[in-house]
Design an enzyme around this catalytic site. Structure first.
Site, PDB file in Angstrom:
ATOM      1  N   ARG A  39       0.826  -1.209   0.000  1.00  0.00           N
ATOM      2  CA  ARG A  39       0.000   0.000   0.000  1.00  0.00           C
ATOM      3  C   ARG A  39       0.860   1.259   0.000  1.00  0.00           C
ATOM      4  NH1 ARG A  39      -4.712  -2.264   4.025  1.00  0.00           N
ATOM      5  NH2 ARG A  39      -5.964  -3.181   2.355  1.00  0.00           N
ATOM      6  N   GLU A  51      -1.382  -7.933  -6.516  1.00  0.00           N
ATOM      7  CA  GLU A  51      -2.643  -8.658  -6.730  1.00  0.00           C
ATOM      8  C   GLU A  51      -2.391 -10.066  -7.263  1.00  0.00           C
ATOM      9  OE1 GLU A  51      -5.575  -8.038  -5.791  1.00  0.00           O
ATOM     10  OE2 GLU A  51      -5.249  -6.009  -5.077  1.00  0.00           O
ATOM     11  N   THR A  57      -2.077 -16.856  -2.245  1.00  0.00           N
ATOM     12  CA  THR A  57      -1.153 -16.817  -1.113  1.00  0.00           C
ATOM     13  C   THR A  57      -1.665 -15.857  -0.047  1.00  0.00           C
ATOM     14  OG1 THR A  57       0.567 -17.064  -2.792  1.00  0.00           O
ATOM     15  CG2 THR A  57       1.319 -16.557  -0.578  1.00  0.00           C
ATOM     16  N   LEU A  94       6.011 -18.786  -3.425  1.00  0.00           N
ATOM     17  CA  LEU A  94       4.634 -18.417  -3.765  1.00  0.00           C
ATOM     18  C   LEU A  94       3.932 -19.530  -4.537  1.00  0.00           C
ATOM     19  CD1 LEU A  94       5.393 -14.782  -4.941  1.00  0.00           C
ATOM     20  CD2 LEU A  94       3.923 -15.355  -3.010  1.00  0.00           C
ATOM     21  N   GLY A  95       4.734 -20.375  -5.208  1.00  0.00           N
ATOM     22  CA  GLY A  95       4.159 -21.471  -5.978  1.00  0.00           C
ATOM     23  C   GLY A  95       3.370 -20.964  -7.190  1.00  0.00           C
ATOM     24  N   TYR A  96       2.647 -21.875  -7.817  1.00  0.00           N
ATOM     25  CA  TYR A  96       1.810 -21.539  -8.991  1.00  0.00           C
ATOM     26  C   TYR A  96       2.588 -20.640  -9.954  1.00  0.00           C
ATOM     27  CZ  TYR A  96      -1.701 -23.249  -5.781  1.00  0.00           C
ATOM     28  OH  TYR A  96      -2.394 -24.008  -4.898  1.00  0.00           O
ATOM     29  N   TYR A 134     -11.038  -9.786 -12.189  1.00  0.00           N
ATOM     30  CA  TYR A 134     -10.761  -9.289 -10.845  1.00  0.00           C
ATOM     31  C   TYR A 134      -9.517  -8.383 -10.842  1.00  0.00           C
ATOM     32  CZ  TYR A 134      -8.762  -8.778  -6.326  1.00  0.00           C
ATOM     33  OH  TYR A 134      -8.174  -8.201  -5.232  1.00  0.00           O
ATOM     34  N   ASP A 152     -13.660 -10.469  -5.136  1.00  0.00           N
ATOM     35  CA  ASP A 152     -12.837 -11.638  -4.810  1.00  0.00           C
ATOM     36  C   ASP A 152     -13.595 -12.449  -3.756  1.00  0.00           C
ATOM     37  OD1 ASP A 152     -12.582 -10.198  -2.486  1.00  0.00           O
ATOM     38  OD2 ASP A 152     -10.423 -10.508  -2.293  1.00  0.00           O
ATOM     39  N   CYS A 204     -15.453  -9.847   8.583  1.00  0.00           N
ATOM     40  CA  CYS A 204     -16.515 -10.683   8.016  1.00  0.00           C
ATOM     41  C   CYS A 204     -15.882 -11.965   7.473  1.00  0.00           C
ATOM     42  CB  CYS A 204     -17.258  -9.923   6.917  1.00  0.00           C
ATOM     43  SG  CYS A 204     -18.837 -10.677   6.507  1.00  0.00           S
ATOM     44  N   CYS A 219     -26.562  -4.824   8.163  1.00  0.00           N
ATOM     45  CA  CYS A 219     -26.354  -6.149   7.564  1.00  0.00           C
ATOM     46  C   CYS A 219     -27.610  -7.011   7.684  1.00  0.00           C
ATOM     47  CB  CYS A 219     -25.181  -6.823   8.279  1.00  0.00           C
ATOM     48  SG  CYS A 219     -24.899  -8.490   7.713  1.00  0.00           S
TER      49      CYS A 219
HETATM   50  S1  SF4 Z   1     -22.458  -7.789  10.558  1.00  0.00           S
HETATM   51 FE1  SF4 Z   1     -22.681  -8.677   8.530  1.00  0.00          FE
HETATM   52  S2  SF4 Z   1     -21.066  -7.738   7.328  1.00  0.00           S
HETATM   53 FE2  SF4 Z   1     -20.575  -7.413   9.474  1.00  0.00          FE
HETATM   54  S3  SF4 Z   1     -19.249  -9.146  10.040  1.00  0.00           S
HETATM   55 FE3  SF4 Z   1     -21.350  -9.705  10.556  1.00  0.00          FE
HETATM   56  S4  SF4 Z   1     -22.059 -10.784   8.768  1.00  0.00           S
HETATM   57 FE4  SF4 Z   1     -20.279  -9.662   8.122  1.00  0.00          FE
END
Ligand code: SF4
Length: 376
Positions: A39, A51, A57, A94-96, A134, A152, A204, A219
């Site tokens: 970054r 990417e 990996t 890293l392979g592949y 992607y 992804d 998540c 959510c």
């Molecule tokens: S609230 Fe929803 S978006 Fe947030 S971690 Fe839980 S399932 Fe994932």
């Protein structure tokens, strides 16, 4: 609790988004994002490299290799003139290796046909080897802030849960892409994409940490208490058990390594010749159909390549000039595309850049097996 994201119908075109959700996500990302090497001092080229490296990996494993790679090849022009074998050496761990091969081919086109500047249209980006939807979307959004939403594995999980989208697997991807496109924050597409992926990588996760999530109030899966069952788990590929025997063929010029694309593994790199043993679902490779009687070194090691659980064995043979000539003739007759080179024992891991080379050496050392002529 407020459902700010509403699924009106099952058609993903009809999802409604509250812009505040995007704002919360962006603020969380700005405050919480990890300071990762890729970054810093970003360019389209460095984003491309990172990417591709991240495709198979984990971040922690990729970071030191990324830094070494970028130190050696800081600009596309540096990579474009490098020998493939040197690039493979920097890819070790890293392979592949087909990823490295495609990256190199793509960067050469970038330098020769695009003046070293990553294109700004999706069509042109997709024309580069190894750049799929992607990767193209990630580079264009992160480097140029162009309005392309990425999808992804992490993004799919986050979006499926946020918007209670229950389908999964390749068939669901087109619908999920439309959801991702609609959810994209057009003011900062790059940050938005990274934020979605970062949320999927840290909060998540498959067993989500919803109490730490900045989007908990938005959510739909959480509100319905079904966050852990969305998306449906894709069936894992069945494990395939394989026995593979590697051959250390010692010649006057060194240990023989081969490369040919028709085989199942190591299509792009040089390796010790190998054969499957016993029951396996793949076609037999006739390359080592020979009359020599190699010596079984009596060692075993374990290795995994994708869903293949491999048990490795090693044999060795000393080839005099006559038998070497015969074997090479046989190789070329059966596999005209074959490339051959020699290495010494010391640089086996750099010339056969797979952790298998290291495992063979380590296992031999552990067993106290000393092979005459291999100490150099
Ligand atoms: S609230 Fe929803 S978006 Fe947030 S971690 Fe839980 S399932 Fe994932």
């Amino acid at each position: 609790m407020r459902a700010s994201l509403k699924q009106k119908e099952t058609d993903p075109q009809n999802y409604e988004f509250d812009p505040k959700t995007n704002l919360k996500l962006r603020n969380w990302f700005v405050q919480e994002k990890r300071e990762l090497a890729f970054r810093k001092n970003r360019t389209p080229y460095s984003t491309w490299v990172s990417e591709i490296m991240l495709q198979q990996t984990r971040v922690a494993a990729m970071l030191p290799l990324y830094e070494k790679f970028m130190h050696r090849f800081p600009k596309p022009e540096d990579l474009a003139i490098a020998e493939e074998e040197e690039v493979f050496r920097y890819w070790q761990g890293l392979g592949y290796y087909s990823r490295a091969k495609n990256l190199l081919a793509g960067v050469r086109i970038l330098v020769n046909e695009f003046g070293g500047k990553f294109p700004k249209t999706l069509g042109e980006a997709l024309s580069l080897p190894g750049v799929g939807p992607y990767t193209a979307r990630a580079i264009l959004s992160i480097s140029y802030n162009l309005p392309f939403a990425v999808l992804d594995g992490n993004a799919k999980r986050v979006l499926s849960r946020l918007f209670l989208f229950k389908e999964s697997g390749p068939k669901a991807d087109a619908a999920l892409q439309r959801i991702a496109d609609s959810f994209l924050n057009l003011e900062s597409p790059g940050d938005h994409n990274e934020a979605v992926m970062e949320l999927g990588a840290r909060i998540c996760i498959p067993k989500p940490l919803c109490t730490e999530c900045p989007l908990q109030d938005d959510c739909l899966a959480y509100q319905n208490g079904i966050q852990e069952s969305i998306p449906e788990m894709e069936k894992k590929k069945k494990e395939i058990l394989l026995n593979i025997r590697f051959y250390i063929l010692k010649t006057k010029q060194g240990i023989l390594l081969v490369r040919y694309p028709e085989r199942r593994f190591f299509k792009t790199i040089y390796s010790l010749p190998f054969l499957f043993e016993g029951k396996n679902p793949y076609e037999a490779d006739p390359i080592l159909d020979w009359n020599l009687k190699p010596t079984d070194l009596g060692i075993k090691f374990k290795h995994t390549i994708t869903h293949h659980k491999i048990q490795g064995f090693v044999s060795e043979a000393e080839l005099d000039q006559k038998s070497e000539k015969k074997i090479l003739e046989n190789f070329r007759k059966i596999r005209p595309s074959i490339e051959i080179k020699y290495c010494n024992w010391k640089n086996l891991e750099t010339e056969f850049p797979s952790s298998i080379a290291k495992k063979i050496k380590q296992t031999l050392a552990k067993e106290g097996t000393i092979l005459p002529g291999l100490e150099k």
